[in-house]
Design a protein around this motif. Structure first.
Motif, PDB file in Angstrom:
ATOM      1  N   VAL A 121       0.842  -1.204   0.000  1.00 29.54           N
ATOM      2  CA  VAL A 121       0.000   0.000   0.000  1.00 29.54           C
ATOM      3  C   VAL A 121       0.876   1.253   0.000  1.00 29.54           C
ATOM      4  O   VAL A 121       0.556   2.240  -0.672  1.00 29.54           O
ATOM      5  N   GLY A 122       1.980   1.216   0.741  1.00 27.04           N
ATOM      6  CA  GLY A 122       2.905   2.343   0.740  1.00 27.04           C
ATOM      7  C   GLY A 122       3.474   2.604  -0.645  1.00 27.04           C
ATOM      8  O   GLY A 122       3.569   3.759  -1.096  1.00 27.04           O
ATOM      9  N   TYR A 123       3.817   1.536  -1.334  1.00 24.21           N
ATOM     10  CA  TYR A 123       4.323   1.661  -2.705  1.00 24.21           C
ATOM     11  C   TYR A 123       3.251   2.235  -3.626  1.00 24.21           C
ATOM     12  O   TYR A 123       3.528   3.121  -4.443  1.00 24.21           O
ATOM     13  N   MET A 124       2.024   1.748  -3.480  1.00 21.89           N
ATOM     14  CA  MET A 124       0.926   2.246  -4.298  1.00 21.89           C
ATOM     15  C   MET A 124       0.668   3.731  -4.044  1.00 21.89           C
ATOM     16  O   MET A 124       0.382   4.496  -4.972  1.00 21.89           O
ATOM     17  N   ALA A 125       0.759   4.132  -2.783  1.00 20.10           N
ATOM     18  CA  ALA A 125       0.519   5.532  -2.441  1.00 20.10           C
ATOM     19  C   ALA A 125       1.606   6.438  -3.030  1.00 20.10           C
ATOM     20  O   ALA A 125       1.318   7.524  -3.554  1.00 20.10           O
ATOM     21  N   MET A 126       2.851   5.991  -2.953  1.00 16.64           N
ATOM     22  CA  MET A 126       3.963   6.809  -3.454  1.00 16.64           C
ATOM     23  C   MET A 126       3.971   6.904  -4.974  1.00 16.64           C
ATOM     24  O   MET A 126       4.315   7.939  -5.544  1.00 16.64           O
ATOM     25  N   THR A 127       3.588   5.826  -5.641  1.00 17.84           N
ATOM     26  CA  THR A 127       3.617   5.793  -7.106  1.00 17.84           C
ATOM     27  C   THR A 127       2.272   6.133  -7.737  1.00 17.84           C
ATOM     28  O   THR A 127       2.164   6.199  -8.948  1.00 17.84           O
ATOM     29  N   ARG A 128       1.246   6.308  -6.878  1.00 16.17           N
ATOM     30  CA  ARG A 128      -0.112   6.600  -7.324  1.00 16.17           C
ATOM     31  C   ARG A 128      -0.684   5.476  -8.184  1.00 16.17           C
ATOM     32  O   ARG A 128      -1.524   5.703  -9.050  1.00 16.17           O
ATOM     33  N   LYS A 129      -0.254   4.264  -7.918  1.00 19.47           N
ATOM     34  CA  LYS A 129      -0.823   3.113  -8.593  1.00 19.47           C
ATOM     35  C   LYS A 129      -2.268   2.938  -8.133  1.00 19.47           C
ATOM     36  O   LYS A 129      -2.557   2.938  -6.950  1.00 19.47           O
ATOM     37  N   GLY A 130      -3.158   2.806  -9.064  1.00 25.69           N
ATOM     38  CA  GLY A 130      -4.556   2.597  -8.711  1.00 25.69           C
ATOM     39  C   GLY A 130      -5.389   3.857  -8.694  1.00 25.69           C
ATOM     40  O   GLY A 130      -6.621   3.776  -8.616  1.00 25.69           O
ATOM     41  N   VAL A 131      -4.749   5.026  -8.784  1.00 30.88           N
ATOM     42  CA  VAL A 131      -5.516   6.276  -8.813  1.00 30.88           C
ATOM     43  C   VAL A 131      -6.059   6.466 -10.222  1.00 30.88           C
ATOM     44  O   VAL A 131      -5.298   6.525 -11.181  1.00 30.88           O
ATOM     45  N   GLN A 132      -7.367   6.552 -10.342  1.00 29.84           N
ATOM     46  CA  GLN A 132      -7.989   6.666 -11.646  1.00 29.84           C
ATOM     47  C   GLN A 132      -7.950   8.077 -12.179  1.00 29.84           C
ATOM     48  O   GLN A 132      -8.098   9.047 -11.427  1.00 29.84           O
ATOM     49  N   ASP A 133      -7.734   8.177 -13.482  1.00 24.60           N
ATOM     50  CA  ASP A 133      -7.776   9.476 -14.136  1.00 24.60           C
ATOM     51  C   ASP A 133      -9.206   9.985 -14.132  1.00 24.60           C
ATOM     52  O   ASP A 133     -10.142   9.238 -14.399  1.00 24.60           O
ATOM     53  N   VAL A 134      -9.386  11.255 -13.813  1.00 20.75           N
ATOM     54  CA  VAL A 134     -10.722  11.836 -13.696  1.00 20.75           C
ATOM     55  C   VAL A 134     -11.518  11.675 -14.992  1.00 20.75           C
ATOM     56  O   VAL A 134     -12.697  11.325 -14.985  1.00 20.75           O
ATOM     57  N   SER A 135     -10.873  11.931 -16.125  1.00 26.62           N
ATOM     58  CA  SER A 135     -11.572  11.860 -17.403  1.00 26.62           C
ATOM     59  C   SER A 135     -12.026  10.445 -17.721  1.00 26.62           C
ATOM     60  O   SER A 135     -13.075  10.231 -18.308  1.00 26.62           O
ATOM     61  N   VAL A 136     -11.226   9.452 -17.300  1.00 28.65           N
ATOM     62  CA  VAL A 136     -11.593   8.060 -17.527  1.00 28.65           C
ATOM     63  C   VAL A 136     -12.717   7.646 -16.593  1.00 28.65           C
ATOM     64  O   VAL A 136     -13.694   7.033 -17.004  1.00 28.65           O
ATOM     65  N   ALA A 137     -12.567   8.013 -15.317  1.00 26.33           N
ATOM     66  CA  ALA A 137     -13.580   7.628 -14.335  1.00 26.33           C
ATOM     67  C   ALA A 137     -14.926   8.262 -14.641  1.00 26.33           C
ATOM     68  O   ALA A 137     -15.974   7.668 -14.381  1.00 26.33           O
ATOM     69  N   SER A 138     -14.916   9.465 -15.225  1.00 25.93           N
ATOM     70  CA  SER A 138     -16.181  10.146 -15.479  1.00 25.93           C
ATOM     71  C   SER A 138     -17.040   9.440 -16.511  1.00 25.93           C
ATOM     72  O   SER A 138     -18.242   9.675 -16.588  1.00 25.93           O
TER      73      SER A 138
END
Length: 265
Positions: free
Chosen positions: A245-262
């Motif tokens: 989870v720390g790695y994901m938070a630092m690299t922003r893995k899993g954060v969806q792009d707003v335009s894609v999520a919309s």
């Protein structure tokens, strides 16, 4: 396209789904949390008063949910903290039904399955979708976490049922559920299975997969396990979760792009 729900939708300028993108990292952490929740729940219940353990688990879950609902976007550590707390409390709920109330695993599995189906029915009738990419209102998020809690309780009961009631043992149960877990993914990629159905089917099965292998590693040799102990397994899995989870938070893995999520609106 679904119209925003007055009073429950986040500001358009701040729009972002409240759940992560479904990647390999998502499934890795999900499986780790299911295993960790099983080991931690068993450790707490057997090393302190069960009623106090369940109460503390419930309080921790409520606190984590308050944090999750207070933010307007997906925050890696907060989201996965809720999943961990749901995992622990969901295990306690399923175990309490069997140990505390004497409900057979088959009955509790059936009960939690019906609860999950009911959540899905109400969710779909209310929002016209079960897509996790459309979680941008508080009401949808509430449905989502109710479904997640139900999947953890269902998976726990199902895993214990196959391991003890059907006498498959923890390792064999883990292998069985791992095979079942892979099926929706393969059907999605090869045959175009509906992605929402495939996701939730796989999501439910992560629970018995992780819990069965966690039990196999932790229980005694007499019970068919490796005998490492609940505390050791819980600690090891907690460290693994923190690292990933720390790695994901630092690299922003899993954060969806707003335009894609919309596009899921």
């Amino acid at each position: 396209m679904h119209k925003p729900i007055p009073g429950s939708v986040y500001q358009t300028s701040d729009f972002q789904t409240k759940v992560p993108e479904i990647t390999i990292y998502f499934w890795i952490v999900k499986l780790l949390t299911t295993a960790m929740g099983e080991a931690t729940s068993d450790f707490l219940v057997y090393h302190m008063n069960p009623f106090i353990a369940i109460a503390l688990g419930g309080i921790a879950l409520v606190i984590s949910l308050i944090l999750q609902f207070s933010v307007r976007r997906y925050v890696t550590w907060i989201y996965w903290l809720v999943v961990v707390m749901v995992s622990i409390f969901g295990t306690m709920a399923a175990d309490a039904a069997h140990v505390g109330l004497g409900v057979p695993y088959f009955a509790s599995t059936t009960f939690f399955a019906l609860v999950l189906i009911l959540v899905f029915i109400i969710w779909h009738r209310s929002e016209k979708t079960l897509s996790i990419h459309s979680i941008y209102t508080k009401r949808r998020e509430a449905f989502y976490w109710c479904a997640v809690l139900a999947t953890f309780a269902l998976g726990t009961a199902a895993g214990d049922m196959t391991a003890t009631t059907i006498h498959l043992g923890y390792f064999t149960s883990g292998v069985l559920f791992a095979v079942l877990f892979a099926i929706p993914g393969l059907c999605y990629w090869l045959f175009g299975l509906n992605e929402i159905f495939a996701f939730w089917f796989a999501y439910i099965l992560t629970r018995p997969v992780g819990a069965s292998f966690a039990d196999w590693v932790s229980v005694s040799h007499q019970s068919g396990g490796l005998g490492l102990g609940k505390g050791v397994v819980s600690l090891g899995l907690t460290i693994a979760i923190v690292i990933v989870v720390g790695y994901m938070a630092m690299t922003r893995k899993g954060v969806q792009d707003v335009s894609v999520a919309s596009k899921a609106r």
